[in-house]
Design a protein around this motif. Structure first.
Motif, PDB file in Angstrom:
ATOM      1  N   ALA A 204       0.835  -1.186   0.000  1.00  0.00           N
ATOM      2  CA  ALA A 204       0.000   0.000   0.000  1.00  0.00           C
ATOM      3  C   ALA A 204       0.874   1.241   0.000  1.00  0.00           C
ATOM      4  O   ALA A 204       2.047   1.189   0.360  1.00  0.00           O
ATOM      5  CB  ALA A 204      -0.900  -0.029   1.244  1.00  0.00           C
TER       6      ALA A 204
ATOM      7  N   ARG B  36       1.555 -11.995   2.403  1.00  0.00           N
ATOM      8  CA  ARG B  36       0.737 -10.789   2.474  1.00  0.00           C
ATOM      9  C   ARG B  36       0.456 -10.439   3.933  1.00  0.00           C
ATOM     10  O   ARG B  36       0.099 -11.320   4.724  1.00  0.00           O
ATOM     11  CB  ARG B  36      -0.584 -10.980   1.735  1.00  0.00           C
ATOM     12  CG  ARG B  36      -1.496  -9.741   1.778  1.00  0.00           C
ATOM     13  CD  ARG B  36      -2.828 -10.028   1.099  1.00  0.00           C
ATOM     14  NE  ARG B  36      -2.634 -10.363  -0.298  1.00  0.00           N
ATOM     15  CZ  ARG B  36      -2.516  -9.458  -1.272  1.00  0.00           C
ATOM     16  NH1 ARG B  36      -2.546  -8.167  -0.977  1.00  0.00           N
ATOM     17  NH2 ARG B  36      -2.350  -9.848  -2.513  1.00  0.00           N
TER      18      ARG B  36
ATOM     19  N   THR C  32      -2.140  -8.489   6.084  1.00  0.00           N
ATOM     20  CA  THR C  32      -3.484  -7.967   5.924  1.00  0.00           C
ATOM     21  C   THR C  32      -3.621  -6.629   6.650  1.00  0.00           C
ATOM     22  O   THR C  32      -2.821  -6.305   7.532  1.00  0.00           O
ATOM     23  CB  THR C  32      -4.518  -8.961   6.462  1.00  0.00           C
ATOM     24  OG1 THR C  32      -4.344  -9.097   7.881  1.00  0.00           O
ATOM     25  CG2 THR C  32      -4.365 -10.325   5.801  1.00  0.00           C
ATOM     26  N   PRO C  33      -4.637  -5.831   6.293  1.00  0.00           N
ATOM     27  CA  PRO C  33      -4.832  -4.552   6.991  1.00  0.00           C
ATOM     28  C   PRO C  33      -5.050  -4.749   8.482  1.00  0.00           C
ATOM     29  O   PRO C  33      -5.593  -5.776   8.924  1.00  0.00           O
ATOM     30  CB  PRO C  33      -6.084  -3.973   6.314  1.00  0.00           C
ATOM     31  CG  PRO C  33      -6.147  -4.643   4.981  1.00  0.00           C
ATOM     32  CD  PRO C  33      -5.581  -6.020   5.177  1.00  0.00           C
TER      33      PRO C  33
ATOM     34  N   ARG D 244      -3.237   0.073   6.098  1.00  0.00           N
ATOM     35  CA  ARG D 244      -4.585   0.340   5.591  1.00  0.00           C
ATOM     36  C   ARG D 244      -5.028  -0.664   4.527  1.00  0.00           C
ATOM     37  O   ARG D 244      -6.081  -1.261   4.628  1.00  0.00           O
ATOM     38  CB  ARG D 244      -4.649   1.762   5.032  1.00  0.00           C
ATOM     39  CG  ARG D 244      -4.549   2.818   6.126  1.00  0.00           C
ATOM     40  CD  ARG D 244      -4.442   4.214   5.567  1.00  0.00           C
ATOM     41  NE  ARG D 244      -4.447   5.206   6.642  1.00  0.00           N
ATOM     42  CZ  ARG D 244      -3.387   5.526   7.367  1.00  0.00           C
ATOM     43  NH1 ARG D 244      -2.224   4.943   7.119  1.00  0.00           N
ATOM     44  NH2 ARG D 244      -3.469   6.412   8.332  1.00  0.00           N
ATOM     45  N   GLY D 245      -4.251  -0.836   3.509  1.00  0.00           N
ATOM     46  CA  GLY D 245      -4.680  -1.699   2.418  1.00  0.00           C
ATOM     47  C   GLY D 245      -3.971  -3.032   2.365  1.00  0.00           C
ATOM     48  O   GLY D 245      -4.154  -3.781   1.413  1.00  0.00           O
ATOM     49  N   GLY D 246      -3.153  -3.340   3.376  1.00  0.00           N
ATOM     50  CA  GLY D 246      -2.359  -4.553   3.320  1.00  0.00           C
ATOM     51  C   GLY D 246      -1.174  -4.371   2.383  1.00  0.00           C
ATOM     52  O   GLY D 246      -1.062  -3.372   1.663  1.00  0.00           O
ATOM     53  N   CYS D 247      -0.269  -5.312   2.382  1.00  0.00           N
ATOM     54  CA  CYS D 247       0.890  -5.240   1.497  1.00  0.00           C
ATOM     55  C   CYS D 247       1.441  -6.633   1.251  1.00  0.00           C
ATOM     56  O   CYS D 247       1.243  -7.551   2.050  1.00  0.00           O
ATOM     57  CB  CYS D 247       1.977  -4.339   2.081  1.00  0.00           C
ATOM     58  SG  CYS D 247       2.766  -4.971   3.568  1.00  0.00           S
TER      59      CYS D 247
END
Length: 443
Positions: free
Chosen positions: A100, A132, A134-135, A149-152
């Protein structure tokens, strides 16, 4: 001119434990809090407003850290990323390349490798292990809020320092970060500046992904309120058995290394050597209780060390509730003693309690095991959090393997409310009583 009061003086500004008759004389490990005092005709500059921001930020961080603690509040799960047929990984370097926008690079200014190792020394991108995040929200031990916020997506090979790539076990975490954004040109030049270059008008709070092949140190402080921590990375998962040529397998990701949000991490019961609610034969029950075997006995395992001197008579109790076709519902107490620890250890992460009398069990009996966790103290003299929530503390390989089907909990609620397993005892309140039982039959 009035001199400020000494930090060791008794008064409203001193830390806890500094009053008369207490043994704790250290104060908060915080600089003095000074807020801006306005007056008519005052000249204010950028430095004054920055210090005013710092004043409120430090107050919020101190309050959050001291009252509530730190750790993962919600989310921030680590999951495997399947290989993508069209994934060529030609994005920018750094673990936040797929991430993100608020993810900062893990190592600013350090060149990143362009690919993972291949069988012939070449680069293989499509099957390189990735995970990954997660948020979610977390608070580090300094009181900073870490928001993903949006995960990465994290490329483990690229994020791992080059000198640590010899390992197949890595730890993944996040760390609070800041970066300047929104450049603008000043209306007036700085009196000490040569040019009127653009200045960044805002500071964006972000995060940095951290990956290491060295086991991170544990926070062993008993008091996290008054002192700052040395390591501000919030570790989220340990990944074992990585094959650098294949995707990460879900069973290789262990998220029990993450710290739940709170002022301290309570010691909990992580395993027992019997199946809660199971039905054992009489011979299996005898072997489990150590009736005729000095190496047998009930084993309870803790998440960390407890004081061995708190394992006193009465802390563990075995009660038999008679069943069967005849007279039932009568109860009697089975005599027992601690076989482990032997008395030489100061702390122990498990105990073994075995039957020391010759009472016999009969068909239909129920054996009730009670551990008074409120009397077991950890390294910081806090009680073990022993509530046996749902009867779901897992079984450890320390006793006879049952031959009959388990009558314990069904397949629902596989994970605790935090979403990270396996289950342990505890509700976060500490103390309480750990209760469990099993049934006995003839054959």
């Amino acid at each position: 001119m009035t001199e400020p009061a000494s930090e060791t003086a008794s008064g409203p500004g001193t830390g806890p434990g500094t009053g008369p008759g207490t043994a704790h004389t250290e104060g908060f490990d915080e600089p003095p809090l000074r807020r801006l005092r306005y007056f008519h005709g005052q000249m204010l500059g950028a430095r004054d407003f920055q210090r005013e921001q710092d004043y409120y930020r430090q107050k919020l961080k101190l309050r959050l850290r001291a009252l509530l603690g730190y750790g993962v509040v919600c989310g921030l799960f680590v999951t495997p990323v399947p290989p993508d047929r069209d994934d060529c990984h030609d994005e920018a370097d750094g673990p936040g390349a797929d991430a993100a926008p608020d993810a900062a690079p893990a190592r600013d200014g350090t060149p990143e490798p362009t690919g993972g190792p291949g069988p012939d020394g070449g680069e293989h991108f499509r099957r390189r292990p990735r995970v990954r995040i997660t948020p979610g929200l977390a608070v580090d031990c300094d009181g900073n809020e870490v928001v993903v916020r949006g995960g990465c997506v994290v490329d483990l090979w690229k994020a791992l320092p080059p000198d640590e790539r010899h390992t197949d076990t890595v730890w993944v975490g996040v760390q609070y970060g800041e970066r300047p954004v929104e450049p603008t040109r000043a209306v007036y030049n700085d009196g000490c500046a040569d040019t009127s270059d653009c200045e960044f008008g805002w500071t964006e709070e972000c995060y940095t992904v951290k990956v290491t092949g060295c086991e991170p140190p544990k926070d062993e402080r008993c008091d996290t309120c008054r002192s700052r921590c040395e390591h501000t990375v919030l570790w989220l998962a340990r990944i074992e058995g990585i094959d650098w040529h294949r995707p990460v397998r879900p069973d290789r990701i262990h998220m029990n290394v993450r710290r739940p949000f709170g002022r301290h991490l309570p010691v909990v019961i992580t395993g027992v050597n019997w199946i809660h609610g199971h039905t054992y034969t009489v011979d299996e029950a005898k072997a489990l209780l150590g009736t005729q075997d000095e190496d047998g006995g009930l084993v309870v395992r803790f998440s960390d060390g407890v004081r061995a001197d708190t394992l006193q008579p009465g802390v563990v109790e075995i009660q038999v509730i008679e069943g069967g076709a005849g007279r039932n519902a009568s109860t009697w107490y089975m005599g027992g003693a601690f076989a482990e620890p032997t008395g030489h250890e100061e702390f122990t992460d498990r105990f073994r309690y075995r039957q020391t009398t010759r009472e016999t069990l009969q068909d239909g009996d129920r054996v009730l095991i009670t551990v008074r966790a409120a009397f077991l103290l950890d390294r910081c003299c806090r009680p073990v959090d022993g509530t046996h929530v749902g009867g779901r503390v897992p079984t450890i390989d320390a006793g006879p393997h049952p031959t009959a089907a388990s009558t314990g909990p069904s397949g629902v609620c596989v994970l605790p409310p935090s979403g990270v397993g396996p289950w342990t005892s505890g509700t976060g309140a500490g103390g309480d009583v750990f209760e469990s039982w099993f049934f006995v039959k003839e054959r």
